[in-house]
Scaffold this active site. Structure first.
Site, PDB file in Angstrom:
ATOM      1  N   GLY A 227      12.253   0.902  -7.484  1.00  0.00           N
ATOM      2  CA  GLY A 227      13.023   1.649  -6.499  1.00  0.00           C
ATOM      3  C   GLY A 227      13.107   3.114  -6.878  1.00  0.00           C
ATOM      4  O   GLY A 227      13.915   3.859  -6.328  1.00  0.00           O
ATOM      5  N   GLU A 268       9.013  -2.496 -12.654  1.00  0.00           N
ATOM      6  CA  GLU A 268       7.820  -2.754 -11.836  1.00  0.00           C
ATOM      7  C   GLU A 268       7.699  -1.708 -10.729  1.00  0.00           C
ATOM      8  O   GLU A 268       7.872  -2.007  -9.558  1.00  0.00           O
ATOM      9  CB  GLU A 268       7.890  -4.165 -11.249  1.00  0.00           C
ATOM     10  CG  GLU A 268       9.258  -4.462 -10.693  1.00  0.00           C
ATOM     11  CD  GLU A 268       9.477  -5.905 -10.326  1.00  0.00           C
ATOM     12  OE1 GLU A 268       8.967  -6.782 -11.025  1.00  0.00           O
ATOM     13  OE2 GLU A 268      10.162  -6.135  -9.328  1.00  0.00           O
ATOM     14  N   PRO A 269       7.385  -0.486 -11.121  1.00  0.00           N
ATOM     15  CA  PRO A 269       7.267   0.581 -10.131  1.00  0.00           C
ATOM     16  C   PRO A 269       5.946   0.542  -9.383  1.00  0.00           C
ATOM     17  O   PRO A 269       4.907   0.194  -9.949  1.00  0.00           O
ATOM     18  CB  PRO A 269       7.338   1.850 -10.989  1.00  0.00           C
ATOM     19  CG  PRO A 269       6.796   1.424 -12.317  1.00  0.00           C
ATOM     20  CD  PRO A 269       7.153  -0.020 -12.495  1.00  0.00           C
ATOM     21  N   GLY A 270       6.004   0.853  -8.102  1.00  0.00           N
ATOM     22  CA  GLY A 270       4.782   1.041  -7.321  1.00  0.00           C
ATOM     23  C   GLY A 270       4.661   2.514  -6.999  1.00  0.00           C
ATOM     24  O   GLY A 270       3.835   3.247  -7.551  1.00  0.00           O
ATOM     25  N   ARG A 307       3.218   4.934   7.499  1.00  0.00           N
ATOM     26  CA  ARG A 307       4.562   5.182   6.964  1.00  0.00           C
ATOM     27  C   ARG A 307       5.409   6.119   7.828  1.00  0.00           C
ATOM     28  O   ARG A 307       6.594   5.866   8.024  1.00  0.00           O
ATOM     29  CB  ARG A 307       4.495   5.707   5.520  1.00  0.00           C
ATOM     30  CG  ARG A 307       3.863   4.706   4.551  1.00  0.00           C
ATOM     31  CD  ARG A 307       3.981   5.137   3.105  1.00  0.00           C
ATOM     32  NE  ARG A 307       5.317   4.928   2.585  1.00  0.00           N
ATOM     33  CZ  ARG A 307       6.207   5.876   2.401  1.00  0.00           C
ATOM     34  NH1 ARG A 307       5.922   7.127   2.650  1.00  0.00           N
ATOM     35  NH2 ARG A 307       7.403   5.576   1.941  1.00  0.00           N
ATOM     36  N   CYS A 337      -3.442   4.596  20.950  1.00  0.00           N
ATOM     37  CA  CYS A 337      -2.853   4.561  22.281  1.00  0.00           C
ATOM     38  C   CYS A 337      -1.417   4.055  22.237  1.00  0.00           C
ATOM     39  O   CYS A 337      -1.048   3.055  22.849  1.00  0.00           O
ATOM     40  CB  CYS A 337      -3.717   3.711  23.195  1.00  0.00           C
ATOM     41  SG  CYS A 337      -5.319   4.470  23.363  1.00  0.00           S
ATOM     42  N   GLU A 338      -0.647   4.766  21.452  1.00  0.00           N
ATOM     43  CA  GLU A 338       0.776   4.542  21.292  1.00  0.00           C
ATOM     44  C   GLU A 338       1.239   5.854  20.703  1.00  0.00           C
ATOM     45  O   GLU A 338       0.418   6.598  20.175  1.00  0.00           O
ATOM     46  CB  GLU A 338       1.024   3.458  20.237  1.00  0.00           C
ATOM     47  CG  GLU A 338       1.471   2.154  20.797  1.00  0.00           C
ATOM     48  CD  GLU A 338       1.499   1.072  19.767  1.00  0.00           C
ATOM     49  OE1 GLU A 338       2.395   1.104  18.914  1.00  0.00           O
ATOM     50  OE2 GLU A 338       0.609   0.210  19.821  1.00  0.00           O
TER      51      GLU A 338
END
Ligand SMILES: *Cc1c(COP(=O)(O)O)cnc(C)c1O
Length: 418
Positions: A227, A268-270, A307, A337-338
């Site tokens: 986190g 456990e960082p990403g 994201r 197309c959004e």
């Protein structure tokens, strides 16, 4: 590549435009030197007898990245049997892989056990089933400490209504199962969500986990999850790793002396390890002036980088082709197309059609969340290591889109007699 100066210029030994010329755009590029320095920062922030950093590989699963993590000495945190298999394919010792799934089948956990990786269990029913089938197998327990953390509700995982972890209020039940079966609990774990802004909130969660840890006599490690927030723009807030390291280490050493044994502290960082190492390059297709807005429409969309649309996250956008141009206000959008807006009302050096722009912080949860929506091809990935560039994933082709489709040949003539 490195960012310096007031205008977030891209500099370094490798010219980004050279990379785009060589490999085409859109393109993901990752710089190992940034991953290495983040890993080092993290490992020096904690002063404990034993520390393990497991890379949460869902952030970036390219095999080259996994191999590089292995060479740094990191372990792996995985959330699916497929990630376990990628980790093993990248050369990790299964013992240095921890499997932390949520709501997967017992069959999938069995496959992970067969693969020899560490198992982290996040509900009581699974604990009972795995315990009964493998009474001698040491496992870790994922605890939900019920604290509110995390940048938004999609990534906040530790609060009371979260689907993650076993509630602290259910610990008496857990202890009964563990005692009845004679299970060995080798670790306790929490992961309260991405984007922790306040070290004291993190410490409050840690305190709860340590209180629970005391009840288990055979622990080898305590896993505080991750986190860690990194800055996404200038003056952005981020987790103060050095402050966190100092406070957690002190608390952890005290815990170990009370527990009577030195345990391993795990994280456990990403995002922390890879977010800033990544750059996403794309070409400007059109500049479109409407009554109120100047749009820069690029040759990419939420299919490649979701994201901003999914989490509302901010990715700084640079004009690589004309970094010193006069800044103007643009709303940068994709071709899907959004409504896929990468950034609204951004001050960017004047953009022209065919200019190359760069999104920063494109290392974590960017390529791994890419899709083929609108039947678009996923981009290539390139690694920068010791001043050299390496292709680590080829750009997809139309054949890739059709590869697993089964071409039916039954509709011929069907309407002929209608
Ligand atoms: C996603 C995840 C992480 C990594 O979170 P970051 O915010 O990227 O550091 C760690 N642990 C678990 C269990 C996760 O699901």
């Amino acid at each position: 590549m490195q960012l310096v100066g007031e205008n977030y210029q891209l500099t370094g030994e490798i010219d980004p435009l050279y990379l785009v010329n060589k490999y085409g755009a859109p393109l993901y590029v990752y710089d190992t030197s940034i991953i290495a320095s983040q890993y080092k920062r993290l490992s020096t922030a904690f002063d404990v007898p034993s520390l393990r950093i497991n890379f949460a590989c869902k952030a970036l699963t390219n095999l080259a990245i996994l191999k590089f993590m292995n060479s740094l000495g990191a372990g792996l945190d995985t959330v699916s049997i497929e990630e376990v298999r990628l980790g093993i394919a990248a050369g990790f010792d299964p013992h240095n892989i921890i499997f932390t799934p949520n709501c997967v089948s017992v069959e999938e956990i069995e496959l992970a056990i067969e693969a020899g990786v560490r198992i982290n269990i996040d509900n009581i029913s699974t604990l009972e089933q795995i315990g009964t089938r493998h009474p001698g197998l040491p496992v870790c327990i994922r605890v939900n400490p019920h604290i509110m953390a995390g940048g938004n509700s999609k990534i906040s995982t530790g609060h009371i209504d979260s689907k993650f972890g076993i509630s602290i209020h259910q610990m008496p039940h857990v202890l009964r199962i563990v005692d009845a079966i004679g299970m060995k609990i080798e670790g306790v774990h929490m992961h309260t969500g991405s984007d922790i802004l306040d070290v004291d909130v993190f410490l409050a969660g840690a305190e709860i986990l340590l209180k629970i840890a005391k009840h288990f006599k055979h622990l080898d490690y305590i896993d505080f999850g991750s986190g860690f927030k990194v800055p996404y723009k200038r003056d952005d807030i981020y987790t103060d790793i050095e402050e966190l390291g100092e406070k957690i280490s002190k608390r952890f050493r005290t815990f170990c002396s009370q527990y009577g044994r030195d345990l391993t502290l795990m994280f456990e960082p990403g995002k922390f390890l890879v977010s800033e190492s990544g750059y996403f390059f794309a070409k400007v297709n059109v500049i479109k002036q409407t009554t109120s807005t100047v749009f820069a429409g690029i040759d990419s969309g939420m299919n490649h980088l979701i994201r901003p649309m999914f989490y509302n996250s901010h990715h700084t956008i640079l004009n690589v082709s004309n970094p010193t141009g006069k800044p103007r206000i643009y709303t940068v959008v994709g071709y899907i197309c959004e409504t896929d807006t990468f950034g609204a009302n951004r001050l960017i050096p004047q953009l022209q059609e065919d200019d190359i722009i760069c999104f920063l912080n494109a290392g974590a949860y960017c390529f791994t969340m890419a899709s083929n929506y609108n039947s678009r091809l996923r981009p290539a990935e390139v690694l920068i290591h010791n001043g050299k560039d390496y292709l680590i994933r080829k750009r997809e082709t139309i054949e890739d889109l059709m590869r697993n489709q089964v071409d039916l040949d039954i509709f011929k003539n069907e309407h002929e007699h209608a």
